[in-house]
Design a protein around this motif. Sequence first.
Motif, PDB file in Angstrom:
ATOM      1  N   SER A  39      -4.919   7.270   2.355  1.00 16.27           N
ATOM      2  CA  SER A  39      -5.252   5.911   2.766  1.00 16.27           C
ATOM      3  C   SER A  39      -5.005   5.728   4.259  1.00 16.27           C
ATOM      4  O   SER A  39      -4.274   6.511   4.878  1.00 16.27           O
ATOM      5  CB  SER A  39      -4.366   4.932   1.980  1.00 16.27           C
ATOM      6  OG  SER A  39      -4.693   3.604   2.259  1.00 16.27           O
ATOM      7  N   ALA A  42      -0.095   3.072   7.057  1.00 21.06           N
ATOM      8  CA  ALA A  42       0.763   1.888   7.166  1.00 21.06           C
ATOM      9  C   ALA A  42       2.195   2.427   7.158  1.00 21.06           C
ATOM     10  O   ALA A  42       2.990   2.140   6.274  1.00 21.06           O
ATOM     11  CB  ALA A  42       0.521   0.901   6.036  1.00 21.06           C
ATOM     12  N   LYS A  70      -0.224  -5.291  10.820  1.00 19.50           N
ATOM     13  CA  LYS A  70      -0.311  -4.294  11.880  1.00 19.50           C
ATOM     14  C   LYS A  70      -1.044  -4.968  13.036  1.00 19.50           C
ATOM     15  O   LYS A  70      -2.164  -5.451  12.861  1.00 19.50           O
ATOM     16  CB  LYS A  70      -1.096  -3.066  11.414  1.00 19.50           C
ATOM     17  CG  LYS A  70      -0.340  -2.167  10.458  1.00 19.50           C
ATOM     18  CD  LYS A  70      -1.191  -1.036   9.893  1.00 19.50           C
ATOM     19  CE  LYS A  70      -1.846  -0.168  10.922  1.00 19.50           C
ATOM     20  NZ  LYS A  70      -2.596   0.975  10.319  1.00 19.50           N
ATOM     21  N   GLU A  78      -4.325  -6.375  11.106  1.00 25.12           N
ATOM     22  CA  GLU A  78      -4.594  -5.984   9.730  1.00 25.12           C
ATOM     23  C   GLU A  78      -3.485  -6.446   8.802  1.00 25.12           C
ATOM     24  O   GLU A  78      -2.308  -6.345   9.142  1.00 25.12           O
ATOM     25  CB  GLU A  78      -4.647  -4.466   9.598  1.00 25.12           C
ATOM     26  CG  GLU A  78      -5.753  -3.771  10.315  1.00 25.12           C
ATOM     27  CD  GLU A  78      -5.589  -2.270  10.164  1.00 25.12           C
ATOM     28  OE1 GLU A  78      -6.002  -1.720   9.131  1.00 25.12           O
ATOM     29  OE2 GLU A  78      -5.004  -1.664  11.092  1.00 25.12           O
ATOM     30  N   LYS A  80      -1.744  -5.392   5.379  1.00 23.26           N
ATOM     31  CA  LYS A  80      -1.590  -4.180   4.575  1.00 23.26           C
ATOM     32  C   LYS A  80      -0.515  -4.427   3.512  1.00 23.26           C
ATOM     33  O   LYS A  80       0.339  -5.292   3.658  1.00 23.26           O
ATOM     34  CB  LYS A  80      -1.144  -2.990   5.449  1.00 23.26           C
ATOM     35  CG  LYS A  80      -2.058  -2.658   6.612  1.00 23.26           C
ATOM     36  CD  LYS A  80      -3.448  -2.290   6.218  1.00 23.26           C
ATOM     37  CE  LYS A  80      -3.541  -0.918   5.596  1.00 23.26           C
ATOM     38  NZ  LYS A  80      -4.927  -0.587   5.199  1.00 23.26           N
ATOM     39  N   ARG A  81      -0.563  -3.632   2.486  1.00 20.17           N
ATOM     40  CA  ARG A  81       0.494  -3.523   1.466  1.00 20.17           C
ATOM     41  C   ARG A  81       0.838  -4.847   0.776  1.00 20.17           C
ATOM     42  O   ARG A  81       1.987  -5.097   0.427  1.00 20.17           O
ATOM     43  CB  ARG A  81       1.752  -2.877   2.042  1.00 20.17           C
ATOM     44  CG  ARG A  81       1.537  -1.513   2.696  1.00 20.17           C
ATOM     45  CD  ARG A  81       0.891  -0.547   1.732  1.00 20.17           C
ATOM     46  NE  ARG A  81       0.864   0.815   2.245  1.00 20.17           N
ATOM     47  CZ  ARG A  81      -0.252   1.468   2.559  1.00 20.17           C
ATOM     48  NH1 ARG A  81      -1.432   0.879   2.456  1.00 20.17           N
ATOM     49  NH2 ARG A  81      -0.194   2.709   2.986  1.00 20.17           N
ATOM     50  N   LEU A 115      -8.588  -7.392   6.358  1.00 13.67           N
ATOM     51  CA  LEU A 115      -7.997  -6.633   5.266  1.00 13.67           C
ATOM     52  C   LEU A 115      -9.115  -6.013   4.453  1.00 13.67           C
ATOM     53  O   LEU A 115     -10.268  -6.441   4.529  1.00 13.67           O
ATOM     54  CB  LEU A 115      -7.099  -7.506   4.392  1.00 13.67           C
ATOM     55  CG  LEU A 115      -7.746  -8.710   3.707  1.00 13.67           C
ATOM     56  CD1 LEU A 115      -8.284  -8.344   2.339  1.00 13.67           C
ATOM     57  CD2 LEU A 115      -6.749  -9.844   3.609  1.00 13.67           C
ATOM     58  N   THR A 117      -9.823  -4.183   0.374  1.00 14.54           N
ATOM     59  CA  THR A 117      -9.230  -4.064  -0.952  1.00 14.54           C
ATOM     60  C   THR A 117     -10.179  -3.341  -1.899  1.00 14.54           C
ATOM     61  O   THR A 117     -11.360  -3.170  -1.615  1.00 14.54           O
ATOM     62  CB  THR A 117      -8.806  -5.448  -1.503  1.00 14.54           C
ATOM     63  OG1 THR A 117      -7.955  -5.269  -2.622  1.00 14.54           O
ATOM     64  CG2 THR A 117     -10.004  -6.300  -1.878  1.00 14.54           C
ATOM     65  N   GLU A 142     -11.575   3.244   5.028  1.00 15.84           N
ATOM     66  CA  GLU A 142     -10.567   3.313   3.967  1.00 15.84           C
ATOM     67  C   GLU A 142     -11.224   3.842   2.687  1.00 15.84           C
ATOM     68  O   GLU A 142     -12.147   3.215   2.157  1.00 15.84           O
ATOM     69  CB  GLU A 142      -9.963   1.931   3.720  1.00 15.84           C
ATOM     70  CG  GLU A 142      -9.066   1.833   2.498  1.00 15.84           C
ATOM     71  CD  GLU A 142      -7.894   2.786   2.513  1.00 15.84           C
ATOM     72  OE1 GLU A 142      -7.777   3.584   1.560  1.00 15.84           O
ATOM     73  OE2 GLU A 142      -7.101   2.752   3.472  1.00 15.84           O
ATOM     74  N   TRP A 148     -14.283  -5.646   2.241  1.00 13.36           N
ATOM     75  CA  TRP A 148     -13.634  -5.869   3.534  1.00 13.36           C
ATOM     76  C   TRP A 148     -13.720  -7.358   3.835  1.00 13.36           C
ATOM     77  O   TRP A 148     -14.776  -7.978   3.660  1.00 13.36           O
ATOM     78  CB  TRP A 148     -14.338  -5.065   4.629  1.00 13.36           C
ATOM     79  CG  TRP A 148     -14.074  -3.598   4.539  1.00 13.36           C
ATOM     80  CD1 TRP A 148     -13.173  -2.889   5.275  1.00 13.36           C
ATOM     81  CD2 TRP A 148     -14.711  -2.638   3.678  1.00 13.36           C
ATOM     82  NE1 TRP A 148     -13.207  -1.557   4.927  1.00 13.36           N
ATOM     83  CE2 TRP A 148     -14.150  -1.381   3.939  1.00 13.36           C
ATOM     84  CE3 TRP A 148     -15.709  -2.735   2.693  1.00 13.36           C
ATOM     85  CZ2 TRP A 148     -14.532  -0.232   3.262  1.00 13.36           C
ATOM     86  CZ3 TRP A 148     -16.098  -1.581   2.017  1.00 13.36           C
ATOM     87  CH2 TRP A 148     -15.514  -0.351   2.321  1.00 13.36           C
TER      88      TRP A 148
END
Length: 160
Positions: A39, A42, A70, A78, A80-81, A115, A117, A142, A148
């Motif tokens: 991925s 991050a 980020k 961005e 993330k997570r 982001l 997903t 990604e 997106w």
Amino acid sequence: MEVRVGVRDPRDPDAQTCLRAYETELASRFDDGFDPALSISAADEEMTPPAGLFLVATVDGEPAGCGALKFHGDAPAEIKRMWVAPSARGLGLGRRLLAELEAHAAAHGVRVLRLETNRTLREAISLYRSAGYREVAAFNDEPYAHHWFEKSLEPHAPQT
């Protein structure tokens, strides 16, 4: 029930608990599993000031969710997570984490948040759409992403 959301070092034990649970859940939900090494990065240093930040949400003192930013200078930041524990879903924790990430981004001068997903994360897709994110063309490669999203933020006025 006491819910708290705050900035933590991603190496913090509660942060690590969330990140492990995030990776385990994605591995079980994605059609072909999930390998964080494949991925987009991050890494801890990317989620630590000044490069970014990491939020942990706790419910009654137990880690129950997380999300990261980020930063990329003048370019879009961005998210993330993003993750919420199954036991905490339905409490609005995902929406609260997202709002906190947006507030932190705006305070850092970010004008656009992005982001991506996976299609299997239907509840996340619904959250992002309802929070004003609009689907855009792919802006990265990604391998796990099918959607997106992007959102423009209002400039953050300094507090006086």
